[in-house]
Design a protein around this motif. Structure first.
Motif, PDB file in Angstrom:
ATOM      1  N   LYS A  95       0.814  -1.057  -0.123  1.00  0.00           N
ATOM      2  CA  LYS A  95      -0.179  -0.260  -0.004  1.00  0.00           C
ATOM      3  C   LYS A  95       0.975   1.263   0.132  1.00  0.00           C
ATOM      4  O   LYS A  95       0.701   1.581  -0.371  1.00  0.00           O
ATOM      5  CB  LYS A  95      -0.848  -0.213   1.505  1.00  0.00           C
ATOM      6  CG  LYS A  95      -1.664   0.847   1.097  1.00  0.00           C
ATOM      7  CD  LYS A  95      -2.755   0.988   0.167  1.00  0.00           C
ATOM      8  CE  LYS A  95      -4.175   1.898   0.608  1.00  0.00           C
ATOM      9  NZ  LYS A  95      -3.468   3.588   0.402  1.00  0.00           N
ATOM     10  N   LYS A  96       1.942   1.323   0.976  1.00  0.00           N
ATOM     11  CA  LYS A  96       3.085   2.300   1.230  1.00  0.00           C
ATOM     12  C   LYS A  96       3.127   2.373  -0.796  1.00  0.00           C
ATOM     13  O   LYS A  96       3.683   3.358  -1.004  1.00  0.00           O
ATOM     14  CB  LYS A  96       3.870   2.776   1.649  1.00  0.00           C
ATOM     15  CG  LYS A  96       5.034   3.111   2.197  1.00  0.00           C
ATOM     16  CD  LYS A  96       6.061   2.443   3.446  1.00  0.00           C
ATOM     17  CE  LYS A  96       7.121   3.703   3.309  1.00  0.00           C
ATOM     18  NZ  LYS A  96       8.200   3.597   3.698  1.00  0.00           N
ATOM     19  N   GLU A 106       2.372   1.882  -2.961  1.00  0.00           N
ATOM     20  CA  GLU A 106       0.777   2.532  -4.310  1.00  0.00           C
ATOM     21  C   GLU A 106       0.867   3.895  -3.387  1.00  0.00           C
ATOM     22  O   GLU A 106       1.296   4.580  -5.414  1.00  0.00           O
ATOM     23  CB  GLU A 106      -0.069   1.378  -4.139  1.00  0.00           C
ATOM     24  CG  GLU A 106      -0.998   1.875  -4.912  1.00  0.00           C
ATOM     25  CD  GLU A 106      -2.793   1.335  -4.965  1.00  0.00           C
ATOM     26  OE1 GLU A 106      -3.295   1.844  -5.132  1.00  0.00           O
ATOM     27  OE2 GLU A 106      -2.521   0.716  -3.879  1.00  0.00           O
ATOM     28  N   ASP A 107       1.164   4.085  -2.896  1.00  0.00           N
ATOM     29  CA  ASP A 107       0.971   5.379  -1.761  1.00  0.00           C
ATOM     30  C   ASP A 107       2.297   6.653  -3.011  1.00  0.00           C
ATOM     31  O   ASP A 107       1.862   7.693  -3.795  1.00  0.00           O
ATOM     32  CB  ASP A 107       0.854   5.599  -1.053  1.00  0.00           C
ATOM     33  CG  ASP A 107      -0.510   4.986  -0.679  1.00  0.00           C
ATOM     34  OD1 ASP A 107      -1.452   5.781  -0.986  1.00  0.00           O
ATOM     35  OD2 ASP A 107      -0.133   4.716   0.688  1.00  0.00           O
ATOM     36  N   LYS A 108       3.044   6.078  -3.115  1.00  0.00           N
ATOM     37  CA  LYS A 108       4.476   7.354  -3.236  1.00  0.00           C
ATOM     38  C   LYS A 108       4.515   6.747  -4.788  1.00  0.00           C
ATOM     39  O   LYS A 108       4.722   7.687  -5.388  1.00  0.00           O
ATOM     40  CB  LYS A 108       5.813   5.927  -2.647  1.00  0.00           C
ATOM     41  CG  LYS A 108       5.750   6.615  -1.223  1.00  0.00           C
ATOM     42  CD  LYS A 108       7.671   6.136  -0.540  1.00  0.00           C
ATOM     43  CE  LYS A 108       7.329   6.539   0.646  1.00  0.00           C
ATOM     44  NZ  LYS A 108       8.569   6.377   1.079  1.00  0.00           N
ATOM     45  N   ASN A 152      -0.335   0.419  -8.456  1.00  0.00           N
ATOM     46  CA  ASN A 152      -0.623  -0.635  -7.781  1.00  0.00           C
ATOM     47  C   ASN A 152       0.029  -1.608  -7.884  1.00  0.00           C
ATOM     48  O   ASN A 152      -0.428  -2.628  -8.379  1.00  0.00           O
ATOM     49  CB  ASN A 152      -2.087  -0.455  -7.641  1.00  0.00           C
ATOM     50  CG  ASN A 152      -2.688  -2.252  -6.625  1.00  0.00           C
ATOM     51  OD1 ASN A 152      -2.503  -2.326  -5.767  1.00  0.00           O
ATOM     52  ND2 ASN A 152      -4.059  -1.837  -6.847  1.00  0.00           N
ATOM     53  N   GLY A 185       1.926   5.849  -7.184  1.00  0.00           N
ATOM     54  CA  GLY A 185       0.903   5.551  -7.913  1.00  0.00           C
ATOM     55  C   GLY A 185       0.515   4.807  -8.963  1.00  0.00           C
ATOM     56  O   GLY A 185      -0.626   4.665  -9.769  1.00  0.00           O
TER      57      GLY A 185
END
Length: 371
Positions: free
Chosen positions: A339-340, A342-344, A348, A346
């Motif tokens: 998840k981290k 993906e957040d950084k 998945n 963009g």
């Protein structure tokens, strides 16, 4: 005529066995090598007589006052291919040093023969290298090229495949002549196979097309790989092109280079015919690779945990359980890292399309770090 460099080698090698003063004299009577440095370049009349009369000449203490530049001892003509190429002399009491005469002559003549044949092998190797270089570069054969093939006894009617061997980056030292002679003579190649050096960190094999096909290529490579690894502690990578007709050898060479670019990453054997995704990636420009990495992995490039998690997730075929076990982390920690990521970025990693993009970024990043 003996060259001064060879004369110094002779003096050095013979001195290991005889603790006497030695000289080597050229056909003009000039001392070109000596254990006594002060005699270098001086004229030796006794050696000139020995050269002209093709015979051993003993010089006594009485002769020292009669002949120019001599000392008591013995002078012996050196023969190579039935020609006198120089004279070697031992300084000392003739009654003592004469016993070494024939031994000294034979040792010297053996050194000259060894040097000559080594130079012939080197000349042939370089000529063959130049020929193969021309062969993989040109698409049209010239008359001189065909004539040179005949001179080298190379059959231009046999189909071949190119194999390029590469030393790891930690082994970039120049291939020494002795090493190459050892390797090329150790492996008894079939009649139409060729093996040549290629720069400072590669060699090229041209395997004649035989019924065994890929199996024979693998066997030939593994033999060399095992020998070099055991004897010289060198790790090798191999890129293998496909078998082609002799007029299209350049195609097999290009294929072998493409395969080698993939092989060096894992120090393995890669056949071009087995390439799929890597086949396309090799044609991507360097700047495009750099830009792609910046647009995908740059936000996490300094986070070793996230990069290692991504590599392991891909290597374990997106299995959450196997990835967590390999990394020795709780499966919840794995979900947190993904998840981290993906957040950084963009992107998945659970999504096939995004994961493919991240995978390409990893491939390009590893290439940039390697280069």
């Amino acid at each position: 005529m003996i060259r001064p460099s060879l004369a110094h080698t002779i003096i050095s090698e013979v001195r290991k066995l005889l603790d006497e003063d030695l000289i080597v004299v050229d056909p003009s009577g000039t001392i070109i090598a000596s254990t006594d440095k002060e005699r270098m370049g001086s004229f030796h009349e006794g050696a000139l007589i020995s050269y002209n009369e093709r015979r051993r000449l003993i010089i006594t203490q009485d002769d020292e006052s009669k002949l120019t530049g001599v000392k008591a001892g013995i002078n012996l003509p050196i023969f190579f291919q039935d020609q006198v190429v120089g004279v070697i002399g031992i300084t000392g009491d003739p009654s003592k040093v004469s016993a070494y005469g024939e031994l000294l002559r034979k040792m010297t003549e053996l050194l000259i023969k060894e040097k000559y044949y080594a130079e012939q092998l080197e000349w042939h190797a370089r000529t063959l290298e130049a020929f193969v270089f021309d062969w993989v570069q040109q698409k049209e054969w010239t008359r001189s090229f065909i004539n040179q093939a005949k001179m080298l006894h190379i059959d231009l009617t046999v189909s071949r495949q190119v194999i390029i061997g590469y030393y790891g980056q930690h082994n970039r030292e120049r291939i020494q002549r002795e090493w190459w002679i050892d390797v090329s003579q150790t492996f008894t190649r079939q009649k139409d196979d060729l093996l040549v050096r290629w720069g400072n960190d590669r060699f090229v094999m041209l395997l004649a097309n035989k019924a065994e096909g890929k199996e024979r290529a693998v066997h030939s490579i593994q033999q060399i790989q095992k020998y070099i690894q055991n004897k010289y502690r060198h790790s090798l990578s191999f890129g293998v092109g496909q078998s082609v007709c002799p007029q299209e050898l350049y195609r097999s060479f290009e294929q072998a280079e493409r395969a080698l670019a993939v092989a060096v990453r894992t120090q393995s054997i890669v056949f071009e015919e087995d390439l799929r995704l890597d086949m396309c990636l090799q044609d991507v420009k360097k700047q495009t690779r750099v830009d792609f990495v910046q647009r995908t992995l740059e936000p996490i490039m300094k986070d070793e945990d996230l990069l290692e998690t991504l590599k392991t997730f891909i290597a374990r075929n997106q299995s959450f359980k196997e990835t967590a076990e390999t990394l020795h982390i709780h499966i919840n920690t794995l979900h947190y890292r993904l998840k981290k990521m993906e957040d950084k970025t963009g992107l998945n990693p659970r999504d096939f399309h995004d994961l493919t993009t991240l995978y390409l970024g990893l491939l390009f990043l590893e290439d940039n770090l390697k280069n």
